[in-house]
Design an enzyme around this catalytic site. Structure first.
Site, PDB file in Angstrom:
ATOM      1  N   LYS A   1       0.871  -1.174   0.000  1.00  0.00           N
ATOM      2  CA  LYS A   1       0.000   0.000   0.000  1.00  0.00           C
ATOM      3  C   LYS A   1       0.910   1.226   0.000  1.00  0.00           C
ATOM      4  CE  LYS A   1      -3.616   2.411   2.598  1.00  0.00           C
ATOM      5  NZ  LYS A   1      -4.307   2.536   3.905  1.00  0.00           N
ATOM      6  N   ILE A   2       0.982   1.869  -1.135  1.00  0.00           N
ATOM      7  CA  ILE A   2       1.875   3.010  -1.303  1.00  0.00           C
ATOM      8  C   ILE A   2       1.034   4.290  -1.232  1.00  0.00           C
ATOM      9  CG2 ILE A   2       3.636   4.090  -2.741  1.00  0.00           C
ATOM     10  CD1 ILE A   2       4.376   1.287  -1.775  1.00  0.00           C
TER      11      ILE A   2
END
Length: 303
Positions: free
Chosen positions: A165-166
Site C-alpha cells: 500500500k503506497i
C-alpha cells in the site's frame, strides 16, 4: 483482475457517545461495506483509529470482524507495532482466526524511534515466518523511509510479502519504479489516501486501492473501467467522485466515513476519542452536500 485487485476499504471503528466501542455498530459497518460491493475489507488501520484503541479492544474487534465477515470478502488485519515480538503475536492471532492478510507499517514510535532498513527487514521477515500474506504500508505517518530497493528486496526474499500500500508523496512514480524493479514479486500494488491519486496510480500499475468506507461503491467503477481498458469511462467516473474524495482527504480524514454512516443510519454516533476533535458542522455539511448527488449506498443503507 488479479487475486489482489479492486477496492479494499478500511472499516471505521464506531463508538458510542460515551466513548465505548459499539460492537453491534461494528457488525453493521462491515455489512454495509459488503453491500457496497467492496472486494476486501481492512480493519484496525489508521482510519480505524487503531492508535486510540486498547489491546483488549483490538483483540475483540479482530475476532468480531473476521468471524462476522465469515469469508464473504477477504479480510486484512492491521498489526503494526514498534516491537517485533508484538507484531508477530498479532499476526499469529489474525491467522488463527482466519484472516487473509496482515498489514503493517515499518517499526516506529514517535518522531525519533525509527527502525533502520535492516531492522525493518528483520521485523517483516519475522512476521513472514507466521505464514500469512503481508501488505507493507508505506505511509508518511511512520516517518520511516522505505526506498524501492528495500521494498523489492523484501518482496523477493520474504515469501509472505506480497502486497504494497503506497501512499507517500508522488505515489504513482514510486509504484511505477516498484513494479518495474520488482516484477512478478509485486503481487498486489495498491494505493491509499482515500484514492485521491487513484487514476495516476492505476496508470502506474496499481491493481487495487485501499480507500475509506465513505463511498467505495462510487469509486469502484474507476477501477472496473480501467481494468476493462476503458480509460475514458474511468476518467469520467473519477471526475464524478473527485470533489468528495478531495474534501474527505483534505478536510475530514477518518471522521468522514462515520459522519456518512450516521447520516445513513448505519451507526448511531460519529464519536471520535479525544484528542481527536469532532468535525465542524460546516465541514460535515459540505461533505454530505458533496456525496448526496452520488447516491451512495451508505446514505440509504440503514434507512
Amino acid at each position: 483482475m488479479t487475486a489482489y485487485s479492486g477496492i479494499w476499504p478500511v472499516a471505521p471503528t464506531p463508538f458510542h457517545d460515551d466513548g465505548s466501542v459499539d460492537h453491534d455498530g461494528m457488525t453493521r459497518v462491515l455489512d454495509c461495506m459488503i453491500d457496497q460491493g467492496v472486494d476486501g475489507i481492512c480493519v484496525l488501520a489508521n482510519f480505524s483509529e487503531q492508535f486510540l484503541i486498547s489491546d483488549e479492544e483490538r483483540e475483540r474487534l479482530t475476532r468480531l470482524s473476521v468471524e462476522h465477515i465469515a469469508g464473504r470478502v477477504p479480510v486484512i488485519v492491521t498489526i503494526s507495532h514498534f516491537a517485533t515480538q508484538i507484531a508477530v503475536e498479532r499476526a499469529r492471532f489474525a491467522k488463527s482466526l482466519g484472516a487473509d492478510v496482515v498489514m503493517m507499517m515499518p517499526p516506529y514510535h514517535g518522531a525519533l524511534l525509527k527502525g533502520t532498513a535492516e531492522q525493518t527487514f528483520a521485523q517483516f521477515q519475522a512476521v513472514g515466518e507466521v505464514g500469512i500474506p503481508i501488505m507493507i504500508q508505506d505511509a508518511p505517518l511512520s516517518g520511516v523511509d522505505l526506498p524501492v530497493p528495500l521494498l523489492v528486496r523484501m518482496a523477493r526474499e520474504i515469501e509472505m510479502v506480497k502486497l504494497f500500500k503506497i501512499e507517500c508523496p508522488q505515489t504513482a512514480a514510486k509504484l511505477r519504479a516498484l513494479i518495474a524493479e520488482g516484477g512478478d514479486a509485486i503481487e498486489g500494488p495498491f494505493d491509499g489516501e482515500e484514492a485521491i491519486t487513484l487514476l495516476a496510480d492505476l496508470e502506474a500499475g496499481a491493481t487495487g486501492s485501499m480507500t475509506s468506507a465513505l463511498i467505495p461503491d462510487q469509486i469502484k467503477p474507476v477501477l472496473t473501467h480501467f481494468a476493462a481498458g476503458d480509460l475514458a469511462q474511468a476518467e469520467a467516473a473519477y471526475a464524478r467522485v473527485l470533489p468528495a474524495i478531495n474534501h474527505e482527504n483534505r478536510q475530514c480524514g477518518f471522521r468522514a466515513a462515520k459522519a456518512a454512516m450516521v447520516e445513513g443510519g448505519v451507526i448511531t454516533s460519529d464519536f471520535c476519542r479525544h484528542p481527536i476533535p469532532p468535525l465542524h458542522p460546516d465541514t460535515r455539511a459540505a461533505l454530505l452536500r458533496l456525496i448526496r448527488p452520488l447516491d451512495p449506498v451508505v446514505l440509504r443503507w440503514g434507512r
